[in-house]
Motif scaffolding. Sequence first.
Motif, PDB file in Angstrom:
ATOM      1  N   TRP A  57       0.905  -1.433  -0.078  1.00  0.00           N
ATOM      2  CA  TRP A  57      -0.014   0.074   0.039  1.00  0.00           C
ATOM      3  C   TRP A  57       0.835   1.329   0.051  1.00  0.00           C
ATOM      4  O   TRP A  57       0.624   2.096  -0.796  1.00  0.00           O
ATOM      5  CB  TRP A  57      -0.939   0.070   1.127  1.00  0.00           C
ATOM      6  N   THR A  58       1.813   1.431   0.890  1.00  0.00           N
ATOM      7  CA  THR A  58       2.849   2.506   1.011  1.00  0.00           C
ATOM      8  C   THR A  58       3.311   2.576  -0.385  1.00  0.00           C
ATOM      9  O   THR A  58       3.704   3.868  -0.703  1.00  0.00           O
ATOM     10  CB  THR A  58       3.722   2.307   2.038  1.00  0.00           C
ATOM     11  N   ALA A  59       4.005   1.699  -1.222  1.00  0.00           N
ATOM     12  CA  ALA A  59       4.591   1.608  -2.114  1.00  0.00           C
ATOM     13  C   ALA A  59       3.625   2.216  -3.427  1.00  0.00           C
ATOM     14  O   ALA A  59       4.041   3.181  -3.979  1.00  0.00           O
ATOM     15  CB  ALA A  59       5.024   0.231  -2.594  1.00  0.00           C
ATOM     16  N   THR A  60       2.469   1.680  -3.516  1.00  0.00           N
ATOM     17  CA  THR A  60       1.310   2.396  -4.271  1.00  0.00           C
ATOM     18  C   THR A  60       1.255   3.644  -4.283  1.00  0.00           C
ATOM     19  O   THR A  60       1.213   4.627  -5.199  1.00  0.00           O
ATOM     20  CB  THR A  60       0.153   1.546  -4.077  1.00  0.00           C
ATOM     21  N   PHE A  61       1.019   4.341  -2.953  1.00  0.00           N
ATOM     22  CA  PHE A  61       0.983   5.497  -2.558  1.00  0.00           C
ATOM     23  C   PHE A  61       2.237   6.344  -2.933  1.00  0.00           C
ATOM     24  O   PHE A  61       2.257   7.534  -3.781  1.00  0.00           O
ATOM     25  CB  PHE A  61       0.534   6.067  -1.038  1.00  0.00           C
ATOM     26  N   HIS A  62       3.382   5.960  -2.578  1.00  0.00           N
ATOM     27  CA  HIS A  62       4.719   6.793  -3.142  1.00  0.00           C
ATOM     28  C   HIS A  62       4.766   6.530  -4.880  1.00  0.00           C
ATOM     29  O   HIS A  62       5.000   7.828  -5.240  1.00  0.00           O
ATOM     30  CB  HIS A  62       5.871   6.214  -2.647  1.00  0.00           C
ATOM     31  N   LEU A  63       4.498   5.501  -5.528  1.00  0.00           N
ATOM     32  CA  LEU A  63       4.569   5.422  -6.860  1.00  0.00           C
ATOM     33  C   LEU A  63       3.599   6.404  -7.362  1.00  0.00           C
ATOM     34  O   LEU A  63       3.995   7.000  -8.702  1.00  0.00           O
ATOM     35  CB  LEU A  63       4.461   4.120  -7.560  1.00  0.00           C
ATOM     36  N   LEU A  64       2.344   6.312  -7.057  1.00  0.00           N
ATOM     37  CA  LEU A  64       1.289   7.379  -7.639  1.00  0.00           C
ATOM     38  C   LEU A  64       1.843   9.081  -7.269  1.00  0.00           C
ATOM     39  O   LEU A  64       1.538   9.616  -8.226  1.00  0.00           O
ATOM     40  CB  LEU A  64       0.050   7.050  -6.964  1.00  0.00           C
ATOM     41  N   SER A  65       2.147   9.393  -6.057  1.00  0.00           N
ATOM     42  CA  SER A  65       2.598  10.586  -5.910  1.00  0.00           C
ATOM     43  C   SER A  65       3.880  10.973  -6.759  1.00  0.00           C
ATOM     44  O   SER A  65       3.625  12.169  -7.060  1.00  0.00           O
ATOM     45  CB  SER A  65       2.590  10.858  -4.410  1.00  0.00           C
ATOM     46  N   SER A  66       4.931  10.102  -6.985  1.00  0.00           N
ATOM     47  CA  SER A  66       5.772  10.509  -7.652  1.00  0.00           C
ATOM     48  C   SER A  66       5.944  10.388  -8.877  1.00  0.00           C
ATOM     49  O   SER A  66       6.523  10.936  -9.755  1.00  0.00           O
ATOM     50  CB  SER A  66       7.096   9.706  -6.966  1.00  0.00           C
ATOM     51  N   GLY A  67       4.867   9.433  -9.373  1.00  0.00           N
ATOM     52  CA  GLY A  67       4.750   9.251 -11.033  1.00  0.00           C
ATOM     53  C   GLY A  67       3.654  10.134 -11.943  1.00  0.00           C
ATOM     54  O   GLY A  67       3.930  10.197 -12.913  1.00  0.00           O
ATOM     55  N   ASN A 267      14.036   7.032 -10.599  1.00  0.00           N
ATOM     56  CA  ASN A 267      15.172   7.457  -9.987  1.00  0.00           C
ATOM     57  C   ASN A 267      14.938   7.166  -8.261  1.00  0.00           C
ATOM     58  O   ASN A 267      15.770   7.434  -7.281  1.00  0.00           O
ATOM     59  CB  ASN A 267      15.762   8.757 -10.102  1.00  0.00           C
ATOM     60  N   VAL A 268      13.433   6.860  -7.985  1.00  0.00           N
ATOM     61  CA  VAL A 268      13.217   6.796  -6.442  1.00  0.00           C
ATOM     62  C   VAL A 268      12.513   5.524  -6.256  1.00  0.00           C
ATOM     63  O   VAL A 268      12.043   4.785  -5.180  1.00  0.00           O
ATOM     64  CB  VAL A 268      12.066   7.804  -6.047  1.00  0.00           C
ATOM     65  N   VAL A 269      12.326   4.598  -7.450  1.00  0.00           N
ATOM     66  CA  VAL A 269      11.622   3.319  -7.106  1.00  0.00           C
ATOM     67  C   VAL A 269      12.424   2.272  -6.290  1.00  0.00           C
ATOM     68  O   VAL A 269      12.037   1.590  -5.256  1.00  0.00           O
ATOM     69  CB  VAL A 269      11.586   2.451  -8.503  1.00  0.00           C
ATOM     70  N   LEU A 270      14.129   2.448  -6.345  1.00  0.00           N
ATOM     71  CA  LEU A 270      14.574   1.609  -5.476  1.00  0.00           C
ATOM     72  C   LEU A 270      14.605   1.890  -4.173  1.00  0.00           C
ATOM     73  O   LEU A 270      14.691   1.240  -3.164  1.00  0.00           O
ATOM     74  CB  LEU A 270      16.157   1.372  -6.086  1.00  0.00           C
ATOM     75  N   GLU A 271      14.475   3.497  -4.019  1.00  0.00           N
ATOM     76  CA  GLU A 271      14.381   3.906  -2.560  1.00  0.00           C
ATOM     77  C   GLU A 271      13.271   3.342  -1.810  1.00  0.00           C
ATOM     78  O   GLU A 271      13.119   3.292  -0.675  1.00  0.00           O
ATOM     79  CB  GLU A 271      14.692   5.446  -2.776  1.00  0.00           C
ATOM     80  N   ILE A 272      12.061   3.428  -2.667  1.00  0.00           N
ATOM     81  CA  ILE A 272      10.743   3.124  -2.226  1.00  0.00           C
ATOM     82  C   ILE A 272      10.838   1.603  -1.706  1.00  0.00           C
ATOM     83  O   ILE A 272      10.114   1.142  -0.507  1.00  0.00           O
ATOM     84  CB  ILE A 272       9.510   3.345  -3.318  1.00  0.00           C
ATOM     85  N   MET A 288       6.567  -5.041  -3.695  1.00  0.00           N
ATOM     86  CA  MET A 288       7.000  -3.930  -4.675  1.00  0.00           C
ATOM     87  C   MET A 288       6.076  -4.273  -5.883  1.00  0.00           C
ATOM     88  O   MET A 288       5.531  -3.425  -6.430  1.00  0.00           O
ATOM     89  CB  MET A 288       8.472  -3.494  -4.731  1.00  0.00           C
ATOM     90  N   LEU A 289       6.063  -5.553  -6.246  1.00  0.00           N
ATOM     91  CA  LEU A 289       5.435  -5.790  -7.666  1.00  0.00           C
ATOM     92  C   LEU A 289       3.684  -5.475  -7.737  1.00  0.00           C
ATOM     93  O   LEU A 289       3.272  -5.207  -8.359  1.00  0.00           O
ATOM     94  CB  LEU A 289       5.774  -7.249  -8.188  1.00  0.00           C
ATOM     95  N   LYS A 290       3.224  -5.963  -6.347  1.00  0.00           N
ATOM     96  CA  LYS A 290       2.174  -5.593  -6.271  1.00  0.00           C
ATOM     97  C   LYS A 290       1.637  -3.928  -6.127  1.00  0.00           C
ATOM     98  O   LYS A 290       0.539  -3.603  -6.924  1.00  0.00           O
ATOM     99  CB  LYS A 290       1.746  -6.083  -4.718  1.00  0.00           C
ATOM    100  N   GLY A 291       2.436  -3.269  -5.564  1.00  0.00           N
ATOM    101  CA  GLY A 291       2.343  -1.871  -5.494  1.00  0.00           C
ATOM    102  C   GLY A 291       2.918  -1.387  -6.948  1.00  0.00           C
ATOM    103  O   GLY A 291       1.935  -0.367  -7.421  1.00  0.00           O
ATOM    104  N   MET A 292       3.584  -1.911  -7.741  1.00  0.00           N
ATOM    105  CA  MET A 292       3.817  -1.457  -8.881  1.00  0.00           C
ATOM    106  C   MET A 292       2.679  -1.554  -9.738  1.00  0.00           C
ATOM    107  O   MET A 292       2.048  -0.772 -10.530  1.00  0.00           O
ATOM    108  CB  MET A 292       4.970  -1.970  -9.495  1.00  0.00           C
ATOM    109  N   ILE A 293       2.117  -2.905 -10.012  1.00  0.00           N
ATOM    110  CA  ILE A 293       0.916  -3.007 -10.690  1.00  0.00           C
ATOM    111  C   ILE A 293      -0.410  -2.235 -10.414  1.00  0.00           C
ATOM    112  O   ILE A 293      -1.119  -1.582 -11.316  1.00  0.00           O
ATOM    113  CB  ILE A 293       0.647  -4.645 -10.529  1.00  0.00           C
TER     114      ILE A 293
END
Length: 479
Positions: A57-67, A267-272, A288-293
């Motif tokens: 969940w947190t990965a999804t939020f980070h990826l959406l906010s940064s992406g 550039n922030v994916v690995l950090e997340i 991470m794969l779940k959050g990425m999808i």
Amino acid sequence: MAEIHIMNDDGEITSKHMQDEYNLHLEVPDSKEDRNEIYQPPDDWLPITQSRRGNSWTATFHLLSSGIGIQTLSLPLAFVYLGWFWGIVCLFLAFVWQLYTIGLLVSLHESVPNTRNSRYLQLSMAAFGVKLGKILALFPVMYLSGGTCVMFIITGGGTMKQFYQLMCGDCSSKHPLTTTEWFLVFVCIAFLVSLFCPNLHSVSLVSFLGAIMAVGYCTILWIMFLAKGKVDGVVYDPSEAVTTESGRVRGIFNALGIIALAFRGHNVVLEIQGTMPSTPNRTSSKFMLKGMIASYLVIAMCFFPIAIVGYWAFGNKVPTNGGMLSAISTTLNYHTSKSLLGLICMQIIISCVTAFQIYSMVVYDNLERAYASRTRHECTKKIRMSIRIFFCGLTFFISVAFPFLPSLALIIGGISLHLTFGYPSFMWIAIKRPPMRSVKWWVNLTLGCLGTTLSVLVVVGAVWNLVCRGLDANFFHPH
């Protein structure tokens, strides 16, 4: 050292340490001078890896906010130069391409047993060696993170000014703030938020808010365009947008750059991913794969409608500067409610503030690492605050000194475009070492070369366009 949590037969959780790739390359030094030079602080001292309590969940939020960023609103402009067919094809190919490269980064995070590459720089060093890895990745990563934060200040501060003028009306002329002062307001808000977010995992709730805002303004805009219909005299012919042959070529280069730069955040994916725990039975890659999808399904639902519906509504009349952001302050201003425009502006502001926290964390992490490496002590609260004040002050100064940087977005972004489309494929080949001339080897080598070529073409097209159109270089005079 990274911590790994293991559950025994009694259901008790024990902790072991995993070595980060950055520290794998460090040998025991012979002299005291060498020890001072190469000492690396523990990971729990640094903002990126201080907390390993992240999840899908947190990965999804980070990826959406940064992406999802303001560049999304310029996607209809790419269709002006490419047309319907090639616009959709290029957008789809770019989406699949960057989704593939982000998958490579996720898989390479723990490519070596008991080792985690929790930073883009660490993975580059693991792939290309310490010296070459630093040369190839350190400047682009810091430059991209800092430059993105500058763009947030310019966009967020300018939108704040627009929001104030929109909602206050006549009162805005009695006590007006200059654009520079609005930049300062934005920086102060971003800094205050960062005080409550000592590490990347603590930004999760902020990222959740930013993700809602980013998805919100994209969705509101394309639904609004669909409801309002086409503007008068809409035309969809790319040949009428640019009449000369050289202009068409230049327009295609710029369109490819607009589409490519809309996909950001590699550039922030690995950090997340570095904020997540990892166990032998369930590595961080699975989280991470779940959050990425999940996140990229939502990103697709934002990018494609805003591009297609925006071009359908405006055709060749899409504003060349600012894209849909300019459209909502000009064309739509005459037949859209003030409250709805105010809501869109507020969502853009909040989105910029929240994304600022993620990208700035990469810079904070590198600066704190440099301090801790020299002193061999963890940063105190005062030092950490001083580092953040310094970075916010520096980005504020750059945004005031160079307020025309959004006009150079294609040049600035094109220089670091290989971080998204080129480097991941080369790093996969260097680490995984597939058989030469195998299918995977050819695919990744081709994509890596194409990514580097795309970066060059975008920069060439942007410089070419700048030479033809000129630049309003209003140093220290933000409009």
